[in-house]
Design a protein around this motif. Structure first.
Motif, PDB file in Angstrom:
ATOM      1  N   PHE A   1       0.359  -1.439  -0.332  1.00  0.00           N
ATOM      2  CA  PHE A   1      -0.065  -0.073   0.385  1.00  0.00           C
ATOM      3  C   PHE A   1       1.151   0.871  -0.207  1.00  0.00           C
ATOM      4  O   PHE A   1       0.330   2.462  -0.156  1.00  0.00           O
ATOM      5  N   CYS A   2       2.009   1.570   0.375  1.00  0.00           N
ATOM      6  CA  CYS A   2       3.114   2.444   0.273  1.00  0.00           C
ATOM      7  C   CYS A   2       2.898   3.195  -1.274  1.00  0.00           C
ATOM      8  O   CYS A   2       3.216   2.789  -1.790  1.00  0.00           O
ATOM      9  N   GLU A   3       3.195   4.476  -0.496  1.00  0.00           N
ATOM     10  CA  GLU A   3       2.436   5.180  -1.646  1.00  0.00           C
ATOM     11  C   GLU A   3       4.242   5.699  -2.571  1.00  0.00           C
ATOM     12  O   GLU A   3       4.245   5.742  -3.136  1.00  0.00           O
ATOM     13  N   GLN A   4       5.123   4.981  -1.688  1.00  0.00           N
ATOM     14  CA  GLN A   4       6.328   5.681  -2.061  1.00  0.00           C
ATOM     15  C   GLN A   4       6.491   4.131  -3.101  1.00  0.00           C
ATOM     16  O   GLN A   4       7.581   3.671  -4.159  1.00  0.00           O
ATOM     17  N   GLY A   5       5.928   3.286  -3.199  1.00  0.00           N
ATOM     18  CA  GLY A   5       6.558   2.288  -3.875  1.00  0.00           C
ATOM     19  C   GLY A   5       7.520   0.968  -4.291  1.00  0.00           C
ATOM     20  O   GLY A   5       8.173   0.913  -5.029  1.00  0.00           O
ATOM     21  N   ARG A   6       8.382   0.808  -2.494  1.00  0.00           N
ATOM     22  CA  ARG A   6       9.408   0.237  -2.949  1.00  0.00           C
ATOM     23  C   ARG A   6       9.156  -1.408  -2.486  1.00  0.00           C
ATOM     24  O   ARG A   6       8.208  -1.291  -1.661  1.00  0.00           O
ATOM     25  N   ARG A   7      10.528  -1.471  -1.485  1.00  0.00           N
ATOM     26  CA  ARG A   7      10.907  -2.855  -1.264  1.00  0.00           C
ATOM     27  C   ARG A   7      10.411  -2.773   0.699  1.00  0.00           C
ATOM     28  O   ARG A   7       9.997  -4.161   0.924  1.00  0.00           O
TER      29      ARG A   7
ATOM     30  N   SER B   1       6.037   6.981   6.888  1.00  0.00           N
ATOM     31  CA  SER B   1       5.631   8.557   7.134  1.00  0.00           C
ATOM     32  C   SER B   1       4.026   8.435   6.346  1.00  0.00           C
ATOM     33  O   SER B   1       3.427   9.549   5.628  1.00  0.00           O
ATOM     34  N   CYS B   2       3.683   8.165   5.019  1.00  0.00           N
ATOM     35  CA  CYS B   2       2.759   8.443   4.235  1.00  0.00           C
ATOM     36  C   CYS B   2       1.432   7.704   4.327  1.00  0.00           C
ATOM     37  O   CYS B   2       1.839   7.466   5.804  1.00  0.00           O
TER      38      CYS B   2
ATOM     39  N   GLN C   1      -2.307   4.698   7.895  1.00  0.00           N
ATOM     40  CA  GLN C   1      -3.929   4.278   8.219  1.00  0.00           C
ATOM     41  C   GLN C   1      -3.597   3.033   7.858  1.00  0.00           C
ATOM     42  O   GLN C   1      -4.212   2.223   9.058  1.00  0.00           O
ATOM     43  N   VAL C   2      -2.416   2.295   7.214  1.00  0.00           N
ATOM     44  CA  VAL C   2      -2.232   0.482   8.043  1.00  0.00           C
ATOM     45  C   VAL C   2      -2.036   0.623   9.148  1.00  0.00           C
ATOM     46  O   VAL C   2      -2.508   0.206  10.474  1.00  0.00           O
ATOM     47  N   GLN C   3      -0.358   1.488   9.506  1.00  0.00           N
ATOM     48  CA  GLN C   3      -0.275   1.124  11.260  1.00  0.00           C
ATOM     49  C   GLN C   3      -1.418   1.616  12.566  1.00  0.00           C
ATOM     50  O   GLN C   3      -1.532   0.855  13.595  1.00  0.00           O
TER      51      GLN C   3
END
Length: 329
Positions: A52-58, A63-64, A69-71
């Protein structure tokens, strides 16, 4: 909530899930299997966090908006399937929480993730209902089945899911976590790690369990003195085990580890190899009055006690026979 990097061990599972995210080859259904306490739910949440992270990495940025929301447990596209009956997940649970909602597209993400904990509790009817969804899922849907026993699933479910099995951690990894993070003494950490058999969650639970500590102290005295105790005292010990509601299988684990140390010390005379290092004097004494044949007989008696308990033989009788075998050998 943990990132992949914060999760101890399970490197193969983490690598598989991270590669799937990075290469945009996420499967529609996964089975995460392993003992309770090994981190199945933690891994599923780390996957959701990263996907789901907006940075789209591994690794998630943490912080996004999506990560937050997930946290906080408020991401609209992360659904935890619940069930009212404690013993089973019924067909109505699957239909109402998965089948009826999965056609609705994600609210704020490219994906919609369903996490089914204790998935081995799904009835046959529930599994058949889920099968129809798994066979023709929408492209954005990801279903995680978390289980302690994947053999409970229909072959048709197994064949349509990516199966990922969690493996026990090395005892040294568990021990280091207990000493460094929980500030537990090295001697105690070694014992908890040995009992946990590579299950970090179990080790953490044992380290904070008063009941385990009580069992440990009671059985320690019993093992150290069993060769001198008469029958009436042994019967009293059996009564204490029963009245103390001690986990009898945990008691057998303790006895097995104790005699493992006795045999190891008898062979090597190396204190560094012992689990019960603080009791090396008692271990040394036991190794001197026990023969190799006697120690082998005790281990066989412990194994036989497990078999008898599994066959629902009276617990008091099983432990009486075991303690007599220990005393004789």
């Amino acid at each position: 909530m943990l990132k992949f990097d914060d999760i101890l061990g399970q490197e193969a599972v983490k690598e598989h899930l991270q590669n799937a995210i990075e290469t945009h080859k996420v499967s529609h259904a996964y089975i995460l299997s392993g003992e309770a306490g090994m981190g199945r739910k933690t891994l599923a949440h780390a996957f959701a966090l990263t996907l789901f992270c907006e940075q789209g990495r591994r690794q998630p940025c943490m912080s996004c908006h999506a990560c937050k929301q997930v946290q906080s447990g408020n991401h609209p596209d992360l659904i935890h399937v619940t069930h009212e009956k404690p013993g089973s997940i019924g067909v109505d649970d699957i239909r109402s929480q998965i089948n009826d909602t999965i056609p609705v597209r994600p609210y704020s993400s490219e994906y919609k993730i369903y996490i089914v904990d204790e998935a081995e509790k799904m009835t046959i009817q529930a599994q058949n209902a889920l099968l129809k969804t798994i066979e023709e899922p929408p492209p954005y849907a990801v279903i995680f089945l978390l289980t302690t026993n994947q053999e409970a699933f229909l072959p048709t479910i197994l064949s349509r899911c990516v199966q990922l099995k969690l493996k026990p951690l090395r005892d040294s990894v568990v021990k280091d976590y207990l000493t460094e993070t929980m500030r537990i003494s090295e001697a105690d950490a070694e014992i908890y790690a040995a009992f946990a058999r590579g299950n970090l969650g179990r080790a953490i639970q044992l380290a904070s369990s008063e009941q385990f500590r009580a069992m440990y102290m009671q059985l320690l005295q019993l093992m150290k003195n069993i060769h001198t105790l008469d029958i009436s005292v042994l019967l009293e010990e059996i009564r204490r085990i029963k009245e103390g509601n001690l986990d009898i299988y945990e008691c057998l684990d303790f006895m097995q580890l104790w005699y493992r140390d006795v045999l190891l010390y008898k062979v090597t005379k190396d204190i560094n190899l012992l689990i019960f290092k603080n009791e090396y004097r008692a271990i040394n004494e036991a190794s001197q009055y026990s023969s190799y044949e006697g120690l082998e007989n005790v281990q066989k008696a412990i194994d036989k006690a497990r078999v008898r308990l599994d066959a629902n033989v009276n617990m008091e009788l099983v432990i009486e026979l075991l303690l007599l075998a220990m005393k004789e050998n």
